[in-house]
Design a protein around this motif. Structure first.
Motif, PDB file in Angstrom:
ATOM      1  N   GLU A 310       0.821  -1.207   0.000  1.00 23.32           N
ATOM      2  CA  GLU A 310       0.000   0.000   0.000  1.00 23.32           C
ATOM      3  C   GLU A 310       0.858   1.261   0.000  1.00 23.32           C
ATOM      4  N   GLN A 311       1.974   1.235   0.695  1.00 23.42           N
ATOM      5  CA  GLN A 311       2.872   2.385   0.709  1.00 23.42           C
ATOM      6  C   GLN A 311       3.412   2.672  -0.692  1.00 23.42           C
ATOM      7  N   LYS A 312       3.747   1.633  -1.404  1.00 23.32           N
ATOM      8  CA  LYS A 312       4.255   1.807  -2.768  1.00 23.32           C
ATOM      9  C   LYS A 312       3.193   2.436  -3.672  1.00 23.32           C
ATOM     10  N   THR A 313       1.950   1.950  -3.536  1.00 20.73           N
ATOM     11  CA  THR A 313       0.853   2.484  -4.351  1.00 20.73           C
ATOM     12  C   THR A 313       0.575   3.946  -4.030  1.00 20.73           C
ATOM     13  N   TRP A 314       0.428   4.265  -2.745  1.00 20.00           N
ATOM     14  CA  TRP A 314       0.030   5.612  -2.362  1.00 20.00           C
ATOM     15  C   TRP A 314       1.161   6.625  -2.472  1.00 20.00           C
ATOM     16  N   ARG A 315       2.391   6.171  -2.426  1.00 17.67           N
ATOM     17  CA  ARG A 315       3.516   7.087  -2.666  1.00 17.67           C
ATOM     18  C   ARG A 315       3.388   7.726  -4.039  1.00 17.67           C
ATOM     19  N   GLU A 316       3.021   6.915  -5.029  1.00 17.28           N
ATOM     20  CA  GLU A 316       2.852   7.434  -6.389  1.00 17.28           C
ATOM     21  C   GLU A 316       1.626   8.329  -6.506  1.00 17.28           C
ATOM     22  N   ILE A 317       0.524   7.935  -5.851  1.00 22.05           N
ATOM     23  CA  ILE A 317      -0.698   8.740  -5.923  1.00 22.05           C
ATOM     24  C   ILE A 317      -0.488  10.093  -5.254  1.00 22.05           C
ATOM     25  N   VAL A 318       0.164  10.098  -4.089  1.00 24.84           N
ATOM     26  CA  VAL A 318       0.440  11.365  -3.387  1.00 24.84           C
ATOM     27  C   VAL A 318       1.275  12.281  -4.258  1.00 24.84           C
ATOM     28  N   ARG A 319       2.272  11.697  -4.939  1.00 17.63           N
ATOM     29  CA  ARG A 319       3.144  12.499  -5.792  1.00 17.63           C
ATOM     30  C   ARG A 319       2.383  13.065  -6.992  1.00 17.63           C
TER      31      ARG A 319
END
Length: 326
Positions: A310-319
Motif C-alpha cells: 500500500e505504501q508503494k501504491t500511495w507514494r505514487e498517488i500522493v506524488r
C-alpha cells in the motif's frame, strides 16, 4: 566450592530473579485493561471496526479492551502517543491507510517512523469506499456529477474526516483520474463532516457503508460510485469507478492493529490469534456483512507485506495528485 563459582551462581540467580517478573507479566498478558487508540473522532468507520473487535476481545481475554478516540494532526497525535507507549501489549492502535501508507509521503515531519516504531499485528478489515453527493446537486449519476463539477470548477466542495483520512484520499484520487476541481474541507471526524454534507453545506464525500448506509437508504445522500473493482451487495445498482472508464481505479478503507515496537513476539502472536477469533465471531461477521466489510485476521508478516504494498501504491498517488495536508 570456590569463591568464583559461588559468585557466578549468585549473579545467575540474581538475573533469574530480575527477569522472572517480566516473564510472568508476559505469560499473564493481559494483566490489566488494554487501551485501543483510534486516531479519529467518533462516528466513522474506524470506530465501528475498532469497537466491534474490542467487544469480542474483551470477552476472550478477560480484561477490558477500551477504545479511546484521539483525533488530530491527520492521525499523528494518536500515532505518536502509541509509538512512545510501553511495549507491553497494553496499548495498541488502529492503523489505517492514511496513517500508515500516506502520511509518510504527505507530511514532511512525523515524530515517529511508521516502519520502525510499530510492529504490525494483523489486518482487521477492508471496507469499500462509497462516493456520495447531496441530493441538491443536479446530477443523477457519476458521469453527470463529473460533468457538472467540470462545468463549475472550484464552486463545489467535499468534506472528509480529516487530512489523510480514507475519504480525503479517495476523493483526491478521484480528482486525479477525472480531472475535477473540487475543494477539500477537512473536519475532525466522519460525524462532523456528515453533518454539513447532510445539511447541504458541502456537496460530496467518500466514506464507508457503516457511516453512509442509513443516509443512502433514507434518500438523504445519493450514492454515485464505489471504489472497489466489483460492485458491492448493499448497492447493486451503483457502478464502480472502473466501470465508468477509469481503468484499474481501486480505493478502499482498511484497518489493522499495531503495537509499539519492542512488544514481545509472544504477545503480538497472542493478540493476532485472539483478533482472528474475534473476527470470526457471529457478532463481528454479521456486523461486517451489513457494512460490506471483509474481515482479515492474518499473521503479522502478512499485514506487514500488505502495508508495504500500500505504501508503494500511495507514494505514487500522493506524488501525482500532489496531496497535501490542507
Amino acid at each position: 566450592m570456590s569463591l568464583s563459582i559461588r559468585r557466578r551462581q549468585f549473579v545467575a540467580g540474581t538475573a533469574a530473579l530480575a527477569t522472572a517478573p517480566l516473564l510472568r507479566a508476559q505469560t499473564a498478558w493481559p494483566s490489566r485493561p488494554i487501551r485501543f487508540l483510534v486516531p479519529f473522532a467518533p462516528g466513522g468507520t474506524s470506530e465501528i471496526v475498532a469497537r466491534s473487535v474490542a467487544a469480542e476481545l474483551t470477552k476472550q481475554l478477560g480484561q477490558s479492551v477500551f477504545v479511546e478516540n484521539k483525533p488530530g494532526g491527520a492521525g499523528v497525535v494518536a500515532m505518536a502517543e502509541a509509538a512512545h507507549a510501553p511495549p507491553d501489549g497494553h496499548t495498541i492502535i488502529l492503523g489505517h491507510v492514511g496513517t500508515l501508507a500516506v502520511n509518510p509521503y504527505m507530511l514532511a515531519n512525523q515524530p515517529y517512523d511508521v516502519n520502525k516504531d510499530f510492529v504490525p499485528v494483523t489486518l482487521l478489515a477492508k471496507v469499500p469506499n462509497v462516493f456520495v453527493i447531496h441530493p441538491d446537486v443536479p446530477a443523477k449519476n457519476f458521469r453527470e456529477f463529473v460533468a457538472y463539477v467540470k462545468a463549475h470548477p472550484g464552486q463545489l466542495s467535499y468534506g472528509s474526516a480529516g487530512n489523510a483520512s480514507a475519504g480525503h484520499l479517495a476523493m483526491e484520487y478521484l480528482k486525479l483520474v477525472t480531472g475535477m476541481f473540487i475543494t477539500h474541507i477537512p473536519y475532525r471526524g466522519t460525524g462532523p463532516q456528515l453533518t454539513d454534507l447532510l445539511a447541504g453545506r458541502t456537496q460530496a464525500s467518500s466514506a464507508g457503508m457503516p457511516a453512509l448506509g442509513a443516509h443512502i437508504r433514507a434518500g438523504k445522500l445519493r450514492a454515485i460510485a464505489v471504489g472497489t473493482h466489483e460492485r458491492i451487495p448493499a448497492l447493486p445498482d451503483v457502478p464502480t469507478v472502473q466501470e465508468m472508464g477509469y481503468k484499474d481505479f481501486e480505493t478502499s478503507q482498511w484497518y489493522g492493529i499495531l503495537a509499539p515496537a519492542g512488544t514481545p513476539p509472544e504477545i503480538v502472536k497472542r493478540l493476532q490469534e485472539e483478533s482472528y477469533k474475534a473476527l470470526r465471531s457471529s457478532a463481528v461477521t454479521e456486523r461486517f456483512a451489513t457494512d460490506n466489510a471483509v474481515g482479515g485476521g492474518g499473521p503479522p508478516a502478512e499485514f506487514a507485506a500488505f502495508i508495504a504494498k500500500e505504501q508503494k501504491t500511495w507514494r505514487e498517488i500522493v506524488r501525482k495528485a500532489q496531496i497535501r495536508a490542507d
